[in-house]
Design a protein around this motif. Sequence first.
Motif, PDB file in Angstrom:
ATOM      1  N   LEU A 296       0.814  -1.216   0.000  1.00 35.54           N
ATOM      2  CA  LEU A 296       0.000   0.000   0.000  1.00 35.54           C
ATOM      3  C   LEU A 296       0.851   1.272   0.000  1.00 35.54           C
ATOM      4  O   LEU A 296       0.360   2.364   0.248  1.00 35.54           O
TER       5      LEU A 296
ATOM      6  N   ASN B 107       4.732   0.586  -4.583  1.00 35.25           N
ATOM      7  CA  ASN B 107       4.056  -0.492  -5.310  1.00 35.25           C
ATOM      8  C   ASN B 107       3.518   0.099  -6.622  1.00 35.25           C
ATOM      9  O   ASN B 107       3.268   1.297  -6.722  1.00 35.25           O
TER      10      ASN B 107
ATOM     11  N   THR C 208      -0.393  -6.433  -9.583  1.00 32.83           N
ATOM     12  CA  THR C 208       0.235  -5.617  -8.538  1.00 32.83           C
ATOM     13  C   THR C 208       0.704  -6.560  -7.442  1.00 32.83           C
ATOM     14  O   THR C 208       0.559  -7.775  -7.554  1.00 32.83           O
TER      15      THR C 208
ATOM     16  N   VAL D  26      -4.946  -1.124  -3.548  1.00 32.37           N
ATOM     17  CA  VAL D  26      -3.719  -0.538  -4.105  1.00 32.37           C
ATOM     18  C   VAL D  26      -4.078   0.715  -4.909  1.00 32.37           C
ATOM     19  O   VAL D  26      -3.432   1.762  -4.781  1.00 32.37           O
TER      20      VAL D  26
END
Lengths: 74, 596
Positions: free
Chosen positions: B53, B57, B81, B191
């Motif tokens: 998070l 990323n 992801t 995300v």
Amino acid sequence: MQIKVRLFATLREGRGKELSKDYPEGISPGGVIQDLEIPEEEVAILLVNGRDGRLDQVLEEGDTVSIFPPVGGG
Amino acid sequence: MYGYHGKYLRINLTEGTVKVEKLDLDLAKKWIGGRGLGTKFFVDEVDPKVDALSPENKLIAVTGPMTGTTAPTGGRYMVVTKSPLTGTIASSNSGGYWGAELKFAGYDMIIVEGRSEKPVYVMIEDDKVEIRDASHVWGKVTSDATRTLMKEVPEKSRVMTIGPAGEKQSLMAAVMNEESRAAGRSGVGAVMGSKNLKAVTVRGTQKVAVSDEAGLKEVIKTCNTKIRENGVTGQGLPAYGTAVLVNIINENGAFPTNNFQSSQFATAEQISGELMAEKYLVKKDPCYRCPIACGRYTKVDDIEGGGPEYETIWAFGGDCGVDDMGAIIKANYWCNEMGLDTISTGTTIAAAMELKQKGLLDGEDLGGLPLEFGSAEAIVEWTKKIGMREGLGDKMADGSYRLCDAFGVPELSMSVKKQELPAYDPRGIQGQGLSYATSNRGGCHVRGYMISPEILGLPEKLDRFALEDKAPWTKIFQDFTAFIDSSGLCLFTSFAMGAPDYAALFNAIVGTDLDGNGVLEAGERIYNLERVFNLEAGITPSEDTLPKRLLEDAIAEGPSKGFVNELSKMLPEYYQLRGWGTDGVPSKERKDQLGV
Ligand code: SF4
């Protein structure tokens, strides 16, 4: 002897969901399917008491036969 | 350049920049597209130990070479992801129309990096790409956000968005497109939310060039005939959708009930596909160029929308002990509106119900809401609470593992690698258990759908209780699936089509000479790449397992009575077939052979 037949999806049309029928000793799922006028190619999954069944196995008093046409995945 | 456009967008939200970059075609062909190509980019660019998070990323939305072509079901895209739920690589697939539209805009994928300071959305219209303020849609549910944005973006745009659950970084948050299609699993929506990215709208007017137009027409004709003549894709799925599985899996005694405490649901008929077709179905709701059209559109009271799927019906139905189809449709609707994964949401509510049943929730603020197995009100209201992170819903929003762990009983979470298991009890379907345990994104059925041979008998019937041959079948299904997930087609085509069919489509579109074995090899390469990433991310092979309940407590009643899952008897053979060594780690030789 009494056999419970459970039908699913399109096989219910004109036949109902669940039938309890009297069949002679020695009847097989194949015989039940013939009696119910279900074309064999429409039988995709056959269960006897929830386990994989064979068309020619000998049924016993009180058995449940479940029959499915070709169905989905998910 | 065929099948691919050879370019993609790199959108950096920290800097507010958009760049068009060139795609290396050899790399694309090797990793196919979608899940494979997205994972390759991700692995090359992101540290496996990254906090999922954090701005470091990345979120990749990636199409396949068949996306946007005339191939049947060619509308799919993948969201790749690192998962905040599992800590593994995540790739969540979605249908609808958004993926095809991205292709029409001239891009094979978009890579989103960094984090915006304020909520934004990205507007794509062919060559025009803008990062725009999204403060007016932040907080809005999926349908409202979609419809609001549609008024300010080019006509005929397609909208991919998160709902409140993604904004609040629920680890079960999905990325939604066309309001009811979801890249559902592994918390990919969280995300997107962590990047302050509300939506990506896209409109395109270009065609995808293919290598052999005439040849492709022929191959598509053959594939369409197979799809039409196959019982599952030609009759079963079109007539009932995936929901028809309710009765099948329940008749087999492998329909997990009350958080997997039993495996047959007495009133399953009340939530069956047959009943849905009779009482709630409004129309079919197919994805882009899909001749199968499994998608459903249902209505109850004043609520209507896409779904529910089999998995959803099970998660909110059997697993929560609820036999009220109207309530399940409402819970599904609220998952779509909140942008939540229906499997994880329903099963997390089921886990909370077991916590309540066991007296572990004493003193927790339930806000006066019921949380008993069988409560129709509970599944609808707790879904909303999870979406908004209210009351106990705040803890539930992080999934069943973290919820149960917080109460000292992580074993009550029916999950693998912290992702909730779907709708098939692996005690009654042995190979599916192996597939769950070895899925690269944790508890999941679509990484190797062993239900196909073990229950449906496709392509041939295996004994669902037998252990032999389950390892090779699982491996083949996993590799085959990895290719399909990369191609841009829907996995459901594989009920009718075999590896040579996908090879033929790929060749006609891209201009290669792949054969059926090449399809499986490409899939195996992808599977190994994911595995290597997971190991480097710190996910050890000891996590290739199942919840204790499924390994130790035999099913008490019904047709699967007396069985546990015998994972330990299948796993060593599986590792060996993969060339992974007894410790579950891919050997150097295998990696070199595959070019990983
Ligand atoms: S089979 Fe179903 S999920 Fe797959 S593309 Fe068609 S409608 Fe969409």
